[in-house]
Design an enzyme around this catalytic site. Structure first.
Site, short mmCIF file in Angstrom:
data_model
loop_
_atom_site.label_atom_id
_atom_site.label_comp_id
_atom_site.label_asym_id
_atom_site.label_seq_id
_atom_site.Cartn_x
_atom_site.Cartn_y
_atom_site.Cartn_z
N HIS A 50 26.81 37.78 38.41
CA HIS A 50 26.89 36.36 38.79
C HIS A 50 26.02 35.52 37.88
CE1 HIS A 50 28.60 36.70 43.02
NE2 HIS A 50 28.42 37.96 42.66
N GLU B 85 22.07 38.31 39.00
CA GLU B 85 22.13 36.86 38.73
C GLU B 85 21.59 36.64 37.33
OE1 GLU B 85 23.39 34.51 40.63
OE2 GLU B 85 23.63 35.53 42.54
N GLU C 207 31.59 31.10 37.75
CA GLU C 207 30.44 31.74 37.10
C GLU C 207 30.93 32.48 35.86
OE1 GLU C 207 27.98 31.92 41.29
OE2 GLU C 207 28.38 33.80 40.24
N HIS D 58 32.45 34.54 42.33
CA HIS D 58 32.44 33.08 42.36
C HIS D 58 33.15 32.61 41.10
CE1 HIS D 58 28.74 33.71 45.04
NE2 HIS D 58 29.77 33.36 45.79
ZN LIG Z 1 27.67 33.90 42.39
#
Ligand SMILES: [Zn+2]
Length: 323
Positions: free
Chosen positions: A148, A211, A58, A55
């Site tokens: 992420h 994450e 990020e 992404h």
């Molecule tokens: Zn992500």
């Protein structure tokens, strides 16, 4: 290039030579925008894919990988595994966006072939190709960590997602994640089109999506909040043991997902809640015409609620803590 691989990638530059040796003696190969293989001068028995920016907005993990490449090149970090560094959605990173046309992390395992017009499809294919070539003939341990940051706050600031596989994940995997400062782990029960599912299912890598906190613009990240995970990655890259923390992450299993069937989709519980917010049995979570999702377990927690996804995609996951 190696002193600031992020800047080099954002400018979409091409090196004069495609391969060479860094001052540290580490050999490097540039495989395309945001794709760099680093090989120590001596024999290794572990192979690690490190990706960030799947992404494109990020930024914190992207900056972590930039610093690792710099320190491997100048010898500050003694590399003892072979590593493939990937800035996933490099074109979206340059544009300061999460993605250009489609969420790249829904396009792996060949799903990109269903969306040939998407700006992300050739990128997914290129990343799959790079990972396949990297693991081809790789004898020894295979890892893939996809880093992420989340759009929203989380009850557990740093958590991991493990892709579905037939063999259950053992305690050693959870201890490893705890040593990387991960406090919660989410187990997927179905196949998916994420990058880590691809590496796990196609290339037999021990793969996890991490994450690591909240999305911030480039240069706005307080990287001290990521010190423990960055230190853990450095130890793995140096083939040094991770410290035993004694900590155990809390483990959750996916029990349902919120499906966005149409533009009428509504998150009944609102859309501003933190990841892992808990709801008691009977709570109506989402509705979309005749479709409803209500909590059927004693308690379920919501992860990645996002009513703005495209129709046909999942707008959130529901998870239950393993007893
Ligand atoms: Zn992500």
């Amino acid at each position: 290039m190696l002193d600031d691989f992020l800047h080099f990638t954002l400018r979409n530059e091409t090196p004069e030579q495609a391969a060479g040796a860094a001052p540290s003696g580490v050999r490097w190969r540039w495989l395309g925008q945001g794709m760099l293989e680093l090989t120590p001068p001596h024999q290794v028995d572990a192979h690690m894919v490190l990706s960030a920016g799947v992404h494109g907005d990020e930024t914190a993990p992207i900056e972590i990988l930039r610093d690792l490449v710099t320190d491997i090149a100048n010898g500050t970090l003694p590399l003892a595994v072979r590593v493939l560094v990937l800035f996933g959605n490099a074109p979206a990173m340059s544009a300061g966006k999460r993605y250009l046309d489609d969420d790249l992390n829904r396009l792996f395992s060949g799903a990109h072939r269903e969306l040939p017009q998407s700006a992300e499809s050739p990128r997914a294919a290129a990343l799959e190709h790079a990972v396949a070539a990297f693991f081809d003939e790789a004898a020894g341990a295979r890892w893939h960590l996809d880093l992420h940051t989340a759009i929203r706050p989380s009850v557990f600031e740093r958590f991991a997602l493990l892709p579905h596989r037939d063999a259950a994940y053992g305690e050693a995997v959870f201890e490893w994640l705890a040593a990387l400062d991960i406090s919660a782990v989410l187990n997927h029960r179905e196949r998916s089109n994420t990058f880590t599912y691809f590496s796990s299912s196609q290339h037999n890598a021990l793969a996890a999506t991490l994450e690591l906190g909240k999305v911030m613009p480039f240069g706005m990240n307080d990287l001290t909040r990521f010190t423990k995970v960055a230190d853990g990655l450095r130890l793995m890259l140096a083939a040094s043991p991770l410290p035993a923390t004694g900590a155990k992450p809390r483990i959750f299993d996916v029990v349902g997902q919120l499906d966005k069937h149409s533009e009428r989709f509504v998150l009944v519980v609102g859309s501003q809640m933190a990841n892992f917010t808990a709801y008691p049995k009977g709570t109506l979570i989402a509705s979309d015409g005749d479709y409803q999702y209500a909590v059927t377990h004693e308690e379920e927690r919501i992860v990645f609620p996002n009513p703005k996804v495209k129709v046909g995609l999942r707008a959130g996951l529901m998870v239950v803590e393993r007893g």
